[in-house]
Design a protein around this motif. Structure first.
Motif, PDB file in Angstrom:
ATOM      1  N   THR A   1      49.465  18.434 -21.748  1.00  0.00           N
ATOM      2  CA  THR A   1      50.287  19.400 -22.467  1.00  0.00           C
ATOM      3  C   THR A   1      49.558  20.737 -22.624  1.00  0.00           C
ATOM      4  O   THR A   1      50.191  21.789 -22.582  1.00  0.00           O
TER       5      THR A   1
ATOM      6  N   ALA B   1      47.532  21.990 -20.427  1.00  0.00           N
ATOM      7  CA  ALA B   1      47.689  22.627 -19.116  1.00  0.00           C
ATOM      8  C   ALA B   1      49.091  23.222 -18.979  1.00  0.00           C
ATOM      9  O   ALA B   1      49.244  24.337 -18.453  1.00  0.00           O
ATOM     10  N   ALA B   2      50.089  22.522 -19.464  1.00  0.00           N
ATOM     11  CA  ALA B   2      51.462  23.027 -19.398  1.00  0.00           C
ATOM     12  C   ALA B   2      51.614  24.305 -20.215  1.00  0.00           C
ATOM     13  O   ALA B   2      52.249  25.269 -19.772  1.00  0.00           O
TER      14      ALA B   2
ATOM     15  N   SER C   1      53.218  35.986 -19.191  1.00  0.00           N
ATOM     16  CA  SER C   1      52.447  37.233 -19.038  1.00  0.00           C
ATOM     17  C   SER C   1      52.840  38.014 -17.787  1.00  0.00           C
ATOM     18  O   SER C   1      52.554  39.206 -17.696  1.00  0.00           O
ATOM     19  N   THR C   2      53.492  37.346 -16.831  1.00  0.00           N
ATOM     20  CA  THR C   2      53.911  38.031 -15.614  1.00  0.00           C
ATOM     21  C   THR C   2      55.286  38.650 -15.751  1.00  0.00           C
ATOM     22  O   THR C   2      55.707  39.422 -14.875  1.00  0.00           O
TER      23      THR C   2
ATOM     24  N   GLU D   1      49.232  26.453 -20.971  1.00  0.00           N
ATOM     25  CA  GLU D   1      48.523  27.525 -20.275  1.00  0.00           C
ATOM     26  C   GLU D   1      49.368  28.094 -19.137  1.00  0.00           C
ATOM     27  O   GLU D   1      49.441  29.317 -18.955  1.00  0.00           O
ATOM     28  N   GLN D   2      49.994  27.224 -18.373  1.00  0.00           N
ATOM     29  CA  GLN D   2      50.816  27.681 -17.248  1.00  0.00           C
ATOM     30  C   GLN D   2      52.036  28.449 -17.735  1.00  0.00           C
ATOM     31  O   GLN D   2      52.411  29.476 -17.152  1.00  0.00           O
ATOM     32  N   ALA D   3      52.665  27.963 -18.798  1.00  0.00           N
ATOM     33  CA  ALA D   3      53.831  28.666 -19.342  1.00  0.00           C
ATOM     34  C   ALA D   3      53.426  30.035 -19.879  1.00  0.00           C
ATOM     35  O   ALA D   3      54.130  31.037 -19.657  1.00  0.00           O
ATOM     36  N   GLN D   4      52.291  30.104 -20.560  1.00  0.00           N
ATOM     37  CA  GLN D   4      51.822  31.390 -21.075  1.00  0.00           C
ATOM     38  C   GLN D   4      51.458  32.354 -19.948  1.00  0.00           C
ATOM     39  O   GLN D   4      51.719  33.555 -20.045  1.00  0.00           O
ATOM     40  N   LEU D   5      50.879  31.806 -18.892  1.00  0.00           N
ATOM     41  CA  LEU D   5      50.566  32.629 -17.727  1.00  0.00           C
ATOM     42  C   LEU D   5      51.843  33.196 -17.112  1.00  0.00           C
ATOM     43  O   LEU D   5      51.908  34.385 -16.764  1.00  0.00           O
ATOM     44  N   TYR D   6      52.865  32.371 -17.027  1.00  0.00           N
ATOM     45  CA  TYR D   6      54.151  32.836 -16.483  1.00  0.00           C
ATOM     46  C   TYR D   6      54.732  33.930 -17.365  1.00  0.00           C
ATOM     47  O   TYR D   6      55.207  34.963 -16.852  1.00  0.00           O
TER      48      TYR D   6
END
Length: 86
Positions: free
Chosen positions: A72, A74-75, A84-85, A77-82
């Motif tokens: 969770t 990791a999920a 930020s884009t 982090e990936q959602a936050q990275l998305y």
């Protein structure tokens, strides 16, 4: 199609739900740890194979909960990275 603001709001809502799930998993992990200690104390010195099997099962469950929390994180982090884009 959803606007960027709507998309961000939906992701924020999902992240909140993940956080609530993480809290529940952590609470379950804490209770499981307490149960392991209680069982170990109650059955100390018992050489019965079922006691060992019970302890092994509890250890496996604890490990799987740790893996769940890691997944969770990791999920998130990936959602936050998305986000930020956007």
């Amino acid at each position: 199609m959803a606007s960027v603001a709507e998309l961000k709001a939906a992701i924020d809502a999902a992240l909140q739900q993940i956080g609530e799930g993480q809290a529940a998993v952590q609470a379950a992990s804490d209770k499981l740890s307490e149960a392991q200690q209680t069982l170990a104390g109650a059955l100390e010195g018992s050489g019965h194979s079922t006691v060992d099997a019970a302890q092994a099962s509890l250890s496996q469950a604890a490990q799987e909960l740790e893996e769940c929390l890691a997944a969770t994180l990791a999920a998130v982090e990936q959602a936050q990275l998305y986000v930020s884009t956007l």
